[in-house]
Motif scaffolding. Structure first.
Motif, PDB file in Angstrom:
ATOM      1  N   PHE A 196       0.831  -1.201   0.000  1.00 13.97           N
ATOM      2  CA  PHE A 196       0.000   0.000   0.000  1.00 13.97           C
ATOM      3  C   PHE A 196       0.869   1.255   0.000  1.00 13.97           C
ATOM      4  O   PHE A 196       0.659   2.180  -0.795  1.00 13.97           O
ATOM      5  N   GLU A 197       1.858   1.302   0.883  1.00 16.72           N
ATOM      6  CA  GLU A 197       2.712   2.488   0.993  1.00 16.72           C
ATOM      7  C   GLU A 197       3.510   2.725  -0.284  1.00 16.72           C
ATOM      8  O   GLU A 197       3.659   3.863  -0.737  1.00 16.72           O
ATOM      9  N   THR A 198       4.015   1.646  -0.882  1.00 15.28           N
ATOM     10  CA  THR A 198       4.813   1.824  -2.095  1.00 15.28           C
ATOM     11  C   THR A 198       3.943   2.269  -3.281  1.00 15.28           C
ATOM     12  O   THR A 198       4.390   3.058  -4.122  1.00 15.28           O
ATOM     13  N   LEU A 199       2.702   1.799  -3.327  1.00 18.40           N
ATOM     14  CA  LEU A 199       1.794   2.251  -4.382  1.00 18.40           C
ATOM     15  C   LEU A 199       1.438   3.724  -4.205  1.00 18.40           C
ATOM     16  O   LEU A 199       1.311   4.468  -5.183  1.00 18.40           O
ATOM     17  N   VAL A 200       1.287   4.150  -2.960  1.00 16.73           N
ATOM     18  CA  VAL A 200       1.032   5.573  -2.695  1.00 16.73           C
ATOM     19  C   VAL A 200       2.201   6.413  -3.196  1.00 16.73           C
ATOM     20  O   VAL A 200       2.019   7.446  -3.855  1.00 16.73           O
ATOM     21  N   LEU A 201       3.416   5.992  -2.905  1.00 20.63           N
ATOM     22  CA  LEU A 201       4.604   6.737  -3.335  1.00 20.63           C
ATOM     23  C   LEU A 201       4.693   6.800  -4.856  1.00 20.63           C
ATOM     24  O   LEU A 201       5.042   7.838  -5.429  1.00 20.63           O
ATOM     25  N   GLU A 202       4.348   5.685  -5.514  1.00 19.05           N
ATOM     26  CA  GLU A 202       4.399   5.677  -6.973  1.00 19.05           C
ATOM     27  C   GLU A 202       3.319   6.593  -7.552  1.00 19.05           C
ATOM     28  O   GLU A 202       3.539   7.299  -8.551  1.00 19.05           O
ATOM     29  N   ALA A 203       2.134   6.590  -6.928  1.00 20.78           N
ATOM     30  CA  ALA A 203       1.062   7.479  -7.387  1.00 20.78           C
ATOM     31  C   ALA A 203       1.478   8.939  -7.249  1.00 20.78           C
ATOM     32  O   ALA A 203       1.210   9.763  -8.128  1.00 20.78           O
ATOM     33  N   GLU A 204       2.152   9.260  -6.140  1.00 24.59           N
ATOM     34  CA  GLU A 204       2.640  10.630  -5.951  1.00 24.59           C
ATOM     35  C   GLU A 204       3.695  10.967  -7.002  1.00 24.59           C
ATOM     36  O   GLU A 204       3.728  12.076  -7.544  1.00 24.59           O
ATOM     37  N   ARG A 205       4.577  10.002  -7.299  1.00 22.68           N
ATOM     38  CA  ARG A 205       5.625  10.248  -8.284  1.00 22.68           C
ATOM     39  C   ARG A 205       5.024  10.547  -9.661  1.00 22.68           C
ATOM     40  O   ARG A 205       5.565  11.359 -10.422  1.00 22.68           O
ATOM     41  N   ARG A 206       3.890   9.922  -9.958  1.00 28.12           N
ATOM     42  CA  ARG A 206       3.247  10.131 -11.249  1.00 28.12           C
ATOM     43  C   ARG A 206       2.361  11.386 -11.270  1.00 28.12           C
ATOM     44  O   ARG A 206       1.692  11.658 -12.262  1.00 28.12           O
ATOM     45  N   GLY A 207       2.323  12.103 -10.165  1.00 31.25           N
ATOM     46  CA  GLY A 207       1.588  13.365 -10.140  1.00 31.25           C
ATOM     47  C   GLY A 207       0.120  13.250  -9.800  1.00 31.25           C
ATOM     48  O   GLY A 207      -0.640  14.210  -9.964  1.00 31.25           O
ATOM     49  N   TYR A 208      -0.316  12.082  -9.302  1.00 33.18           N
ATOM     50  CA  TYR A 208      -1.738  11.928  -8.995  1.00 33.18           C
ATOM     51  C   TYR A 208      -2.175  12.736  -7.780  1.00 33.18           C
ATOM     52  O   TYR A 208      -3.380  12.912  -7.551  1.00 33.18           O
ATOM     53  N   ARG A 209      -1.210  13.205  -6.994  1.00 34.82           N
ATOM     54  CA  ARG A 209      -1.551  14.051  -5.852  1.00 34.82           C
ATOM     55  C   ARG A 209      -2.376  15.259  -6.300  1.00 34.82           C
ATOM     56  O   ARG A 209      -3.257  15.726  -5.578  1.00 34.82           O
ATOM     57  N   ASP A 210      -2.073  15.774  -7.505  1.00 37.15           N
ATOM     58  CA  ASP A 210      -2.757  16.971  -8.003  1.00 37.15           C
ATOM     59  C   ASP A 210      -3.960  16.650  -8.885  1.00 37.15           C
ATOM     60  O   ASP A 210      -4.561  17.557  -9.461  1.00 37.15           O
ATOM     61  N   ASP A 211      -4.306  15.368  -8.993  1.00 37.37           N
ATOM     62  CA  ASP A 211      -5.477  14.984  -9.771  1.00 37.37           C
ATOM     63  C   ASP A 211      -6.728  15.583  -9.125  1.00 37.37           C
ATOM     64  O   ASP A 211      -6.878  15.555  -7.898  1.00 37.37           O
ATOM     65  N   PRO A 212      -7.663  16.163  -9.913  1.00 34.63           N
ATOM     66  CA  PRO A 212      -8.850  16.809  -9.335  1.00 34.63           C
ATOM     67  C   PRO A 212      -9.655  15.897  -8.420  1.00 34.63           C
ATOM     68  O   PRO A 212     -10.134  16.332  -7.374  1.00 34.63           O
ATOM     69  N   GLU A 213      -9.807  14.628  -8.782  1.00 29.57           N
ATOM     70  CA  GLU A 213     -10.587  13.719  -7.948  1.00 29.57           C
ATOM     71  C   GLU A 213      -9.865  13.434  -6.631  1.00 29.57           C
ATOM     72  O   GLU A 213     -10.494  13.343  -5.573  1.00 29.57           O
ATOM     73  N   VAL A 214      -8.536  13.310  -6.694  1.00 27.38           N
ATOM     74  CA  VAL A 214      -7.757  13.107  -5.472  1.00 27.38           C
ATOM     75  C   VAL A 214      -7.885  14.327  -4.558  1.00 27.38           C
ATOM     76  O   VAL A 214      -8.066  14.199  -3.337  1.00 27.38           O
ATOM     77  N   GLN A 215      -7.818  15.507  -5.150  1.00 31.08           N
ATOM     78  CA  GLN A 215      -7.970  16.728  -4.368  1.00 31.08           C
ATOM     79  C   GLN A 215      -9.357  16.827  -3.749  1.00 31.08           C
ATOM     80  O   GLN A 215      -9.520  17.293  -2.616  1.00 31.08           O
ATOM     81  N   ARG A 216     -10.360  16.382  -4.498  1.00 27.24           N
ATOM     82  CA  ARG A 216     -11.723  16.422  -3.957  1.00 27.24           C
ATOM     83  C   ARG A 216     -11.856  15.510  -2.736  1.00 27.24           C
ATOM     84  O   ARG A 216     -12.432  15.889  -1.713  1.00 27.24           O
ATOM     85  N   VAL A 217     -11.304  14.297  -2.847  1.00 28.90           N
ATOM     86  CA  VAL A 217     -11.360  13.366  -1.717  1.00 28.90           C
ATOM     87  C   VAL A 217     -10.569  13.922  -0.536  1.00 28.90           C
ATOM     88  O   VAL A 217     -10.999  13.824   0.625  1.00 28.90           O
ATOM     89  N   ARG A 218      -9.420  14.521  -0.823  1.00 26.33           N
ATOM     90  CA  ARG A 218      -8.600  15.117   0.237  1.00 26.33           C
ATOM     91  C   ARG A 218      -9.382  16.203   0.971  1.00 26.33           C
ATOM     92  O   ARG A 218      -9.388  16.261   2.207  1.00 26.33           O
ATOM     93  N   LYS A 219     -10.047  17.070   0.205  1.00 29.38           N
ATOM     94  CA  LYS A 219     -10.831  18.134   0.834  1.00 29.38           C
ATOM     95  C   LYS A 219     -11.975  17.547   1.648  1.00 29.38           C
ATOM     96  O   LYS A 219     -12.280  18.035   2.741  1.00 29.38           O
ATOM     97  N   GLN A 220     -12.613  16.498   1.110  1.00 25.57           N
ATOM     98  CA  GLN A 220     -13.717  15.883   1.830  1.00 25.57           C
ATOM     99  C   GLN A 220     -13.244  15.310   3.161  1.00 25.57           C
ATOM    100  O   GLN A 220     -13.926  15.443   4.188  1.00 25.57           O
ATOM    101  N   MET A 221     -12.071  14.693   3.169  1.00 20.48           N
ATOM    102  CA  MET A 221     -11.521  14.164   4.409  1.00 20.48           C
ATOM    103  C   MET A 221     -11.217  15.287   5.396  1.00 20.48           C
ATOM    104  O   MET A 221     -11.468  15.158   6.600  1.00 20.48           O
TER     105      MET A 221
END
Length: 395
Positions: A82-107
């Motif tokens: 799980f942790e390594t997949l999170v790091l890879e997702a961040e490396r690919r720039g998914y942190r700034d994906d609109p849906e990821v940001q929406r979930v982050r704001k919801q949390m």
């Protein structure tokens, strides 16, 4: 290199937050044991506290399987994956994906609401407040017995006897009685509703707001039982002849303060939480610089099925999109913006019936106000540094 440095900075912040979180999750565990890593890599670590906490969230039945070392190692391996997949997702720039940001704001908003809940405790509701509420709503807790009947109103006794004979053929069939009412009743107020009348008490128990019922109907209604709901005679009233059927009974209620104290406490607690949220929204709106771009509302395109009864939007044709149109601003909230595209994306996730309501301009404005309130709460959560909250980061 810049991306690596940014990742290093994020990890340092996250590690401190994780340590604070572990202190809350494992307060009785010695620090040396609590922070002892069982797995680690660049920008992640899993400690004994993390492993214990994750296992503790399982049911006792599932947790028992992980008493075996091999099973426990598999569980830990899944945490590492799980942790390594999170790091890879961040490396690919998914942190700034609109849906990821929406979930982050919801949390973050959920954590903000949790802070409000923690600031308003059930124990803060005083007995004086509860008694005052009970006295103000005493009629809700003390009600007389009530019944509800359905009637078929007819002009003559002979007509009523004919319909009663038809109803007796299927005396236990509610649908059949309702069908007879729709086809034969001359009462415009109850005919289209299958003859149904509102609940009513006996005449001696009637209070302000209770419906006025003909005494003959009331007497017949209270004589019926749910096991034998059809009244076996026709009833004469000022407006004609009636065929009656019992539709429901409401038991009398005589509840003292002690009977409903817990219920009232929770009700007042919910009301206080709601008021606190409303006050926070008002305060945030007063503090924020909000700008609405009314001229861009006509650019919004709602994805509606050709027929509202059709399947949801997944199978409906998508409206044509242009980057210029979708990037047009609908609102600016502080330093953030809400675009036509974001508005459409959020709106088109609603069911087809709800989306259809937003064809009206005032409804679209209501939805925009909801998005503005949502954005304001997310900004307030960031101001309180809830974006670095361990739960938010984990999600």
């Amino acid at each position: 290199l810049q991306a690596e440095r940014l990742a290093d900075e994020r990890w340092l912040i996250k590690r401190e937050r994780l340590r604070e979180g572990r202190l809350q999750e494992c307060p009785d565990m010695p620090e040396g044991l609590r922070e002892r890593p069982v797995a680690w890599g660049r920008h992640f670590e899993i400690t004994i506290c993390d492993l214990t906490t994750s296992l503790g969230k399982m049911s006792p039945y599932l947790r028992k399987a992980y008493e075996q070392p091999q099973k426990l190692a598999q569980f830990l391996d899944n945490m590492v994956r799980f942790e390594t997949l999170v790091l890879e997702a961040e490396r690919r720039g998914y942190r700034d994906d609109p849906e990821v940001q929406r979930v982050r704001k919801q949390m973050m908003i959920q954590r903000l609401n949790k802070q409000l809940q923690e600031s308003i405790r059930l124990s803060d509701i005083s007995e004086e407040e509860m008694r005052a509420y009970y006295d103000e709503h005493i009629l809700d807790y003390n009600k007389a017995e009530m019944v509800r009947i359905a009637r078929i109103l007819l002009n003559s006794r002979s007509e009523a006897l004919k319909i009663l004979a038809m109803a007796k053929v299927k005396a236990t069939d509610t649908r059949y009685f309702r069908q007879l009412a729709r086809e034969h009743s001359i009462d415009p107020e109850t005919r289209d509703n299958g003859g149904d009348m509102p609940y009513f008490p006996r005449a001696r128990d009637r209070r302000e707001g209770d419906p006025e019922i003909d005494p003959a109907l009331a007497k017949a209604g209270f004589s019926l039982k749910m096991s034998n709901p059809l009244y076996r005679r026709v009833v004469k009233t000022a407006d004609g002849w009636n065929v009656l059927r019992l539709r429901g009974r409401g038991k009398a209620r005589n509840l003292g303060f002690d009977d409903v104290e817990r219920q009232i406490r929770h009700r007042l607690h919910r009301d206080r939480l709601r008021d606190a949220r409303d006050e926070l929204i008002v305060e945030l709106r007063e503090r924020a610089a909000i700008e609405i771009f009314e001229d861009n509302f006509p650019k919004v395109e709602i994805n509606l099925p050709a027929n509202i009864g059709d399947p949801p939007n997944d199978e409906s044709p998508q409206p044509p999109t242009t980057s210029t149109r979708r990037s047009s601003l609908l609102a600016r909230v502080g330093g953030r913006t809400i675009t036509v595209g974001e508005f459409e994306d959020r709106l088109n996730k609603q069911g087809p019936f709800r989306r259809a309501q937003y064809n009206e301009p005032e409804k679209r404005r209501e939805f925009l106000d909801q998005l503005i309130d949502w954005e304001l709460q997310a900004q307030e959560a960031e101001r309180r540094e809830l974006d670095d909250d361990v739960t938010v980061m984990d999600q």
